[in-house]
Write an enzyme that holds these catalytic residues in place. Sequence first.
Site, PDB file in Angstrom:
ATOM      1  N   HIS A   1       0.803  -1.218   0.000  1.00 29.16           N
ATOM      2  CA  HIS A   1       0.000   0.000   0.000  1.00 29.16           C
ATOM      3  C   HIS A   1       0.837   1.270   0.000  1.00 29.16           C
ATOM      4  O   HIS A   1       0.282   2.367  -0.003  1.00 29.16           O
ATOM      5  CB  HIS A   1      -0.910   0.011   1.243  1.00 29.16           C
TER       6      HIS A   1
ATOM      7  N   GLY B   1      -7.875  12.533   6.046  1.00 31.23           N
ATOM      8  CA  GLY B   1      -8.523  11.432   5.347  1.00 31.23           C
ATOM      9  C   GLY B   1      -8.387  11.545   3.851  1.00 31.23           C
ATOM     10  O   GLY B   1      -8.122  10.565   3.142  1.00 31.23           O
TER      11      GLY B   1
ATOM     12  N   ARG C   1      -6.233  16.651   0.375  1.00 25.46           N
ATOM     13  CA  ARG C   1      -5.879  17.549   1.471  1.00 25.46           C
ATOM     14  C   ARG C   1      -4.403  17.401   1.811  1.00 25.46           C
ATOM     15  O   ARG C   1      -3.728  18.370   2.165  1.00 25.46           O
ATOM     16  CB  ARG C   1      -6.748  17.293   2.695  1.00 25.46           C
TER      17      ARG C   1
ATOM     18  N   ARG D   1      -2.609   3.433  -5.127  1.00 25.76           N
ATOM     19  CA  ARG D   1      -4.060   3.565  -4.988  1.00 25.76           C
ATOM     20  C   ARG D   1      -4.511   5.013  -4.837  1.00 25.76           C
ATOM     21  O   ARG D   1      -5.580   5.297  -4.294  1.00 25.76           O
ATOM     22  CB  ARG D   1      -4.590   2.724  -3.813  1.00 25.76           C
TER      23      ARG D   1
ATOM     24  N   ARG E   1      -3.787  12.703  13.294  1.00 24.77           N
ATOM     25  CA  ARG E   1      -4.907  12.747  12.364  1.00 24.77           C
ATOM     26  C   ARG E   1      -5.471  14.164  12.339  1.00 24.77           C
ATOM     27  O   ARG E   1      -5.682  14.793  13.383  1.00 24.77           O
ATOM     28  CB  ARG E   1      -5.999  11.761  12.788  1.00 24.77           C
ATOM     29  N   ILE E   2      -5.697  14.696  11.148  1.00 20.32           N
ATOM     30  CA  ILE E   2      -6.342  15.997  10.985  1.00 20.32           C
ATOM     31  C   ILE E   2      -7.533  15.773  10.064  1.00 20.32           C
ATOM     32  O   ILE E   2      -7.373  15.440   8.896  1.00 20.32           O
ATOM     33  CB  ILE E   2      -5.375  17.067  10.437  1.00 20.32           C
TER      34      ILE E   2
ATOM     35  N   SER F   1     -12.182  16.083   9.467  1.00 22.87           N
ATOM     36  CA  SER F   1     -13.440  16.795   9.650  1.00 22.87           C
ATOM     37  C   SER F   1     -14.358  15.968  10.537  1.00 22.87           C
ATOM     38  O   SER F   1     -14.194  14.757  10.674  1.00 22.87           O
ATOM     39  CB  SER F   1     -14.107  17.067   8.302  1.00 22.87           C
TER      40      SER F   1
ATOM     41  N   MET G   1     -14.631   8.998  11.777  1.00 25.47           N
ATOM     42  CA  MET G   1     -14.669   7.579  11.425  1.00 25.47           C
ATOM     43  C   MET G   1     -13.328   6.858  11.534  1.00 25.47           C
ATOM     44  O   MET G   1     -13.225   5.724  11.067  1.00 25.47           O
ATOM     45  CB  MET G   1     -15.201   7.420   9.993  1.00 25.47           C
ATOM     46  N   GLU G   2     -12.317   7.473  12.141  1.00 25.88           N
ATOM     47  CA  GLU G   2     -10.983   6.868  12.076  1.00 25.88           C
ATOM     48  C   GLU G   2     -10.220   6.735  13.390  1.00 25.88           C
ATOM     49  O   GLU G   2      -9.413   5.821  13.566  1.00 25.88           O
ATOM     50  CB  GLU G   2     -10.101   7.672  11.095  1.00 25.88           C
TER      51      GLU G   2
ATOM     52  N   ASP H   1     -19.797  20.024   9.762  1.00 26.77           N
ATOM     53  CA  ASP H   1     -21.256  20.004   9.695  1.00 26.77           C
ATOM     54  C   ASP H   1     -21.776  19.684  11.091  1.00 26.77           C
ATOM     55  O   ASP H   1     -20.993  19.461  12.006  1.00 26.77           O
ATOM     56  CB  ASP H   1     -21.760  18.995   8.655  1.00 26.77           C
TER      57      ASP H   1
ATOM     58  N   ARG I   1     -13.579  21.964   2.885  1.00 22.62           N
ATOM     59  CA  ARG I   1     -12.964  20.894   3.668  1.00 22.62           C
ATOM     60  C   ARG I   1     -11.559  20.604   3.164  1.00 22.62           C
ATOM     61  O   ARG I   1     -10.701  20.184   3.925  1.00 22.62           O
ATOM     62  CB  ARG I   1     -13.834  19.639   3.634  1.00 22.62           C
TER      63      ARG I   1
END
Length: 237
Positions: free
Chosen positions: A5, A21, A25, A44, A88-89, A91, A184-185, A208, A221
């Site tokens: 990966h 994510g 970004r 990927r 991690r940065i 939203s 989500m992470e 949001d 974003r």
Amino acid sequence: MSTPHNRAEKGQIAKTVLMPGDPLRAKFIAEHFLEGAVLVNDVRGMLGYTGRYGGRPVSVMGSGMGMPSIGIYSYELYSQYGVENIIRIGSAGSYTPKARLFDVVLATGAWSESSYARTQSGFEGHVTCPSEELNEALRASARRLGVPLLEGMIHSSDVFYRDGSDPLYWEKLRDQEGCLAVEMESFALFHNAAQLGRRAACLLTISDSFVSPEATTPEQRETSFTRMMEVALGAEC
């Protein structure tokens, strides 16, 4: 050295990695904040760059969406590339009027109903925690920049589109678990760091809200979360 990966070679990834994510970004940060940024991964389409910020080597790489994705990339960065710190940065969606659009949240824990940690290593808890040392570095960076941080528990969800029978599920997480917002992470990232003896932290910008009709655009974003980016880049770790 490479993995299925990540095509980066040994020494091409810094000890500290910022992980948004969205790989675009990561590209934005590399082009606007890093000196001498070099593309080190594009497998990927998961773009990763290494450059310098304030004279210090820093890498930035996308994680993709969800715990399985960040679980793979963060585990390989820690175990194969010798990365010591991942910030991690991302939203997040607010669960409370206290967390308003564009506010910056520092996670002090990640609550999840996910099976990631149980499947990965048999961990049965619902909360994983960031490195307090790394969080202190982020607090110091935020103070230098004059950026207020809203601190607290966050919800790491496996599901973006939830069609369950309990439409007020998020309110229970806010009221019973103290969750300020949802992403989500981070639950998986914090777990990987703990398992491997590394450090992880999470900064989020509210994009949001469950309690307000306001929302950001995809373009905002990608490019407008600059306060969060600068706080992460300024952490001396």
